[in-house]
Design a protein around this motif. Sequence first.
Motif, PDB file in Angstrom:
ATOM      1  N   ASP A   6       0.833  -1.209   0.000  1.00 22.76           N
ATOM      2  CA  ASP A   6       0.000   0.000   0.000  1.00 22.76           C
ATOM      3  C   ASP A   6       0.866   1.258   0.000  1.00 22.76           C
ATOM      4  O   ASP A   6       0.543   2.263  -0.646  1.00 22.76           O
ATOM      5  N   ARG A   7       1.971   1.191   0.717  1.00 18.09           N
ATOM      6  CA  ARG A   7       2.882   2.334   0.784  1.00 18.09           C
ATOM      7  C   ARG A   7       3.495   2.623  -0.579  1.00 18.09           C
ATOM      8  O   ARG A   7       3.569   3.778  -1.017  1.00 18.09           O
ATOM      9  N   LEU A   8       3.917   1.564  -1.287  1.00 18.26           N
ATOM     10  CA  LEU A   8       4.508   1.729  -2.611  1.00 18.26           C
ATOM     11  C   LEU A   8       3.482   2.275  -3.602  1.00 18.26           C
ATOM     12  O   LEU A   8       3.797   3.129  -4.436  1.00 18.26           O
ATOM     13  N   ALA A   9       2.249   1.766  -3.505  1.00 24.48           N
ATOM     14  CA  ALA A   9       1.215   2.158  -4.462  1.00 24.48           C
ATOM     15  C   ALA A   9       0.860   3.631  -4.356  1.00 24.48           C
ATOM     16  O   ALA A   9       0.399   4.238  -5.328  1.00 24.48           O
ATOM     17  N   ALA A  10       1.080   4.232  -3.200  1.00 20.03           N
ATOM     18  CA  ALA A  10       0.696   5.635  -2.989  1.00 20.03           C
ATOM     19  C   ALA A  10       1.752   6.616  -3.468  1.00 20.03           C
ATOM     20  O   ALA A  10       1.492   7.828  -3.512  1.00 20.03           O
ATOM     21  N   LEU A  11       2.924   6.112  -3.824  1.00 18.02           N
ATOM     22  CA  LEU A  11       4.047   6.993  -4.146  1.00 18.02           C
ATOM     23  C   LEU A  11       4.453   6.902  -5.606  1.00 18.02           C
ATOM     24  O   LEU A  11       4.413   5.822  -6.209  1.00 18.02           O
ATOM     25  N   PRO A  12       4.901   8.008  -6.200  1.00 19.15           N
ATOM     26  CA  PRO A  12       5.542   7.930  -7.516  1.00 19.15           C
ATOM     27  C   PRO A  12       6.914   7.276  -7.389  1.00 19.15           C
ATOM     28  O   PRO A  12       7.469   7.162  -6.294  1.00 19.15           O
ATOM     29  N   ALA A  13       7.463   6.847  -8.510  1.00 23.28           N
ATOM     30  CA  ALA A  13       8.726   6.101  -8.504  1.00 23.28           C
ATOM     31  C   ALA A  13       9.853   6.880  -7.842  1.00 23.28           C
ATOM     32  O   ALA A  13      10.671   6.309  -7.109  1.00 23.28           O
ATOM     33  N   ALA A  14       9.914   8.184  -8.073  1.00 20.93           N
ATOM     34  CA  ALA A  14      11.005   8.983  -7.504  1.00 20.93           C
ATOM     35  C   ALA A  14      10.978   8.947  -5.981  1.00 20.93           C
ATOM     36  O   ALA A  14      12.037   8.944  -5.335  1.00 20.93           O
ATOM     37  N   ASP A  15       9.791   8.915  -5.402  1.00 17.80           N
ATOM     38  CA  ASP A  15       9.682   8.861  -3.944  1.00 17.80           C
ATOM     39  C   ASP A  15       9.918   7.453  -3.409  1.00 17.80           C
ATOM     40  O   ASP A  15      10.434   7.278  -2.305  1.00 17.80           O
ATOM     41  N   ARG A  16       9.540   6.436  -4.177  1.00 16.36           N
ATOM     42  CA  ARG A  16       9.831   5.053  -3.755  1.00 16.36           C
ATOM     43  C   ARG A  16      11.335   4.840  -3.620  1.00 16.36           C
ATOM     44  O   ARG A  16      11.793   4.097  -2.757  1.00 16.36           O
TER      45      ARG A  16
END
Length: 339
Positions: A244-254
Motif C-alpha cells: 500500500d505504501r509503494l502504491a501511494a508513491l511515484p517512482a522517484a519517492d519510492r
Amino acid sequence: MRLSVVDVGSKTVRLVVADAEGGVPLPVHTAKWRLRLSDHVEPGGVIPEESVRELVHAVRGATRTAQRWGAAAPLAFATAVIRNAPNRQEILRTVRADTGVPLCTLPGEVEAELTFLGARRWMGWRSGPLALMDIGGGSLEVAFGRGRLPDFVASLPLGASRLTHEFFQGEDPPTAESVKALRRKVRHQLRDVAARIRWEGPRTAVATSRTFQQVARLCGSAPGRRGPFVERELHRKELRRSLDRLAALPAADRARLPGISAPRAAQSLAGAVVGHTTMKLTGLKSVAICPWAIREGILLRHIEDGASWWTELTDRGDDLSPPPTDTGAVPLRLATPAG
C-alpha cells in the motif's frame, strides 16, 4: 579451480568470480554493468542496436575482469529480456562474434531448476521439502522439491518489469484500478501453481532475486551490509502494508524508501504485488530470503557435474528456448534430475 559466471538481466550484467575448492563456490570478486534493457524495450520487443552494442561492451568488460582475477572463460547466460526478444538469435551471434563468449539463453524452467539448486545448498537438507519463488524482470519462476533438484518447476510471464509496462505505463503512481487489474492477472496465472504448492505443503519456503531482497528490506529485514549469513525473512502481513505504501508513491519517492534502489523503483510495486499474491495464494505466511540463486546454481552444477553439462547447453544453443507465442502460463513440468 576458479570459475566465473556472467548473468545478463533486464537491468544489469553481473559477474561473479568464485573459487570452487571443497565443492563450495566462494566469491572472490563481483562486478556489474548497468544496461537497463527493460527501460528501452517493450516486453517481447526487438532490442535496438545501441543496446546490443552496450551489451557487447559489458560482456567484454566482464570477460576481461574475470581473466584479471584468474578465472576460466565465463559461463554466460541471458534471462527473459533477451530470451523473449524477436532478434535474440542475432544478439547471441553478435555477442559471440565480438567477444568470443558463447552467451546463451535458458528456458525459464531451467532457470528455476538452477535457482532451486542454489537455494537448496544454501538452506541445507534440514529445510526439508522446499518451495522456491524468484521474481525477475520478465518472468516469475516457482519450484518445489524434496531433493537436490526440484520435482516440478513453472515459469510464468509475471516479471516485475513486464507487468509494469503492461499495467502501469504512463501512470506514476498507478491508479487503484490498475493495481487491481494487475492483481487479477497474477491470480489467474498462478492458480494451478499455487494449488500445487498448497498440496505439497512445503516445510520451508524461500525467495530469491533482487526484487524480493529489496521489498524484504523495506519490510524491516537487515541491510545487505550486514552480510549474507544474517537470517532475513519476509512476512506476508508486512508486505501487504508495504505494498500500500509503494502504491501511494511515484517512482522517484519510492527510491527514497529503505531498500528500494532508483533503477528498480518503477517496477517495485509490480514486484511487490506478485510477491504478496504468490504468498497469499500458496498459503505462505513468510519466506526466507536466500542470497544464493541462479548464478550460484550454475557454479554448483559445474562443480558437481563437470563442465560437460554447460557445454551441452551452449552447443544446443538457441533451440533451448524458442520465443513464446502467447502470454499464458508455462505448464507445470516434472524436472529430470541430473547426476
